[in-house]
Write an enzyme that holds these catalytic residues in place. Sequence first.
Site, short mmCIF file in Angstrom:
data_model
loop_
_atom_site.label_atom_id
_atom_site.label_comp_id
_atom_site.label_asym_id
_atom_site.label_seq_id
_atom_site.Cartn_x
_atom_site.Cartn_y
_atom_site.Cartn_z
N HIS A 7 -37.24 49.01 31.81
CA HIS A 7 -37.70 48.48 30.53
C HIS A 7 -38.22 49.57 29.61
CE1 HIS A 7 -41.52 48.18 32.95
NE2 HIS A 7 -42.11 48.54 31.82
N GLU A 43 -48.13 40.14 28.09
CA GLU A 43 -46.80 40.72 27.87
C GLU A 43 -45.71 39.68 27.86
OE1 GLU A 43 -46.34 42.86 31.95
OE2 GLU A 43 -44.66 41.52 31.63
N GLN A 60 -40.28 45.24 27.04
CA GLN A 60 -41.58 44.70 27.46
C GLN A 60 -42.52 44.81 26.26
OE1 GLN A 60 -43.98 47.10 30.29
NE2 GLN A 60 -44.17 45.20 31.45
N HIS A 84 -44.11 53.25 26.31
CA HIS A 84 -43.64 53.90 27.53
C HIS A 84 -42.21 53.52 27.85
CE1 HIS A 84 -45.22 50.03 29.20
NE2 HIS A 84 -44.24 50.16 30.08
N GLU A 134 -43.01 55.28 33.46
CA GLU A 134 -43.35 54.34 34.54
C GLU A 134 -42.20 54.31 35.54
OE1 GLU A 134 -44.23 50.44 32.93
OE2 GLU A 134 -43.91 49.46 34.87
C1 V0V Z 1 -51.85 58.55 25.78
N1 V0V Z 1 -51.15 59.63 25.44
C2 V0V Z 1 -49.87 59.32 25.34
C3 V0V Z 1 -49.80 57.94 25.63
N2 V0V Z 1 -51.05 57.49 25.91
N3 V0V Z 1 -48.79 60.04 25.04
C4 V0V Z 1 -47.60 59.41 25.03
N4 V0V Z 1 -47.46 58.08 25.26
C5 V0V Z 1 -48.52 57.32 25.58
N5 V0V Z 1 -48.37 56.03 25.82
C6 V0V Z 1 -51.70 60.98 25.19
C7 V0V Z 1 -52.77 60.93 24.11
O1 V0V Z 1 -52.18 61.04 22.83
C8 V0V Z 1 -53.63 62.11 24.45
O2 V0V Z 1 -53.05 63.28 23.95
C9 V0V Z 1 -53.58 62.14 25.96
O3 V0V Z 1 -52.39 61.44 26.34
C10 V0V Z 1 -54.78 61.44 26.58
O4 V0V Z 1 -54.83 60.15 26.04
P1 V0V Z 1 -56.16 59.32 25.74
O5 V0V Z 1 -55.93 58.59 24.47
O6 V0V Z 1 -57.37 60.18 25.86
O7 V0V Z 1 -56.13 58.25 26.86
P2 V0V Z 1 -56.45 58.34 28.41
O8 V0V Z 1 -56.34 59.75 28.92
O9 V0V Z 1 -57.70 57.58 28.68
O10 V0V Z 1 -55.23 57.48 28.95
C11 V0V Z 1 -53.89 57.91 28.88
C12 V0V Z 1 -53.18 57.38 30.15
C13 V0V Z 1 -53.38 55.87 30.17
C14 V0V Z 1 -51.71 57.76 30.02
C15 V0V Z 1 -53.78 58.06 31.39
O11 V0V Z 1 -52.83 55.29 29.01
C16 V0V Z 1 -52.81 55.20 31.38
O12 V0V Z 1 -53.41 55.19 32.47
N6 V0V Z 1 -51.59 54.61 31.26
C17 V0V Z 1 -50.94 53.94 32.39
C18 V0V Z 1 -51.21 52.46 32.37
C19 V0V Z 1 -50.65 51.76 31.16
O13 V0V Z 1 -50.20 52.39 30.20
N7 V0V Z 1 -50.68 50.37 31.20
C20 V0V Z 1 -50.19 49.57 30.10
C21 V0V Z 1 -48.79 49.10 30.35
P3 V0V Z 1 -53.87 64.32 23.05
O14 V0V Z 1 -54.37 63.54 21.88
O15 V0V Z 1 -54.98 64.80 23.96
O16 V0V Z 1 -52.88 65.39 22.71
S1 V0V Z 1 -48.77 47.92 31.70
C22 V0V Z 1 -47.13 47.80 32.20
O17 V0V Z 1 -46.28 48.62 31.71
C23 V0V Z 1 -46.82 46.80 33.13
C24 V0V Z 1 -47.81 45.82 33.61
C25 V0V Z 1 -45.44 46.70 33.66
O18 V0V Z 1 -44.55 47.44 33.26
O19 V0V Z 1 -45.20 45.82 34.55
CO CO Z 2 -44.22 48.72 31.70
#
Ligand code: V0V
Ligand code: CO
Length: 142
Positions: A7, A43, A60, A84, A134
């Site tokens: 996705h 979602e 998604q 993502h 992911e």
């Molecule tokens: C953050 N950054 C990204 C980003 N999110 N870059 C590209 N794409 C993204 N989506 C960058 C952000 O610009 C910062 O860069 C740096 O990473 C740190 O971000 P932050 O804003 O300080 O945020 P953090 O570090 O607290 O969190 C970022 C992470 C977090 C990636 C660790 O979003 C995470 O744990 N994601 C995984 C879970 C998730 O996304 N769940 C939602 C979808 P600079 O500014 O320092 O350069 S759930 C899903 O997909 C499901 C249920 C499914 O598929 O079934």
């Molecule tokens: Co997802």
Amino acid sequence: MLTRIDHIGIACFDLDKTVEFYRATYGFEVFHTEVNEEQGVREAMLRINGTDDGGSSYLQLLEPTREDSAVGKWLAKNGQGVHHIAFGTADVDGDAAAIRDKGVRVLYDEPRTGSMGSRITFLHPKDCHGVLTELVTSAAAR
Ligand code: V0V
Ligand code: CO
């Protein structure tokens, strides 16, 4: 082995309005909806096509359930858009371990629960040239 695009995750402020856009503009219907409290998202999965391995590819659409969630924080900073990309694999544990060994940060020690009973993990966007990535093993492939 990563065998397909499972996705593309798209962050939005209003899930219902976004679902309606995809329906009215492209004819994509909602295949599944759920709330994932652990991830802080409401979602909708829009099924785009079936794939060779019996899986499917989806859009998604993601609306945050709380401001301090990953999607909530991202929306506040960037506005709506592609959040993502998710690759499908029959073995999320094995592929995550192999990718970790290459020096890419895998965000979870163990895969967590994703959409429709899948098992998911994420790779840090800073280690993936700016793309939050992911890995998914769908419930059907388990
Ligand atoms: C953050 N950054 C990204 C980003 N999110 N870059 C590209 N794409 C993204 N989506 C960058 C952000 O610009 C910062 O860069 C740096 O990473 C740190 O971000 P932050 O804003 O300080 O945020 P953090 O570090 O607290 O969190 C970022 C992470 C977090 C990636 C660790 O979003 C995470 O744990 N994601 C995984 C879970 C998730 O996304 N769940 C939602 C979808 P600079 O500014 O320092 O350069 S759930 C899903 O997909 C499901 C249920 C499914 O598929 O079934
Ligand atoms: Co997802």
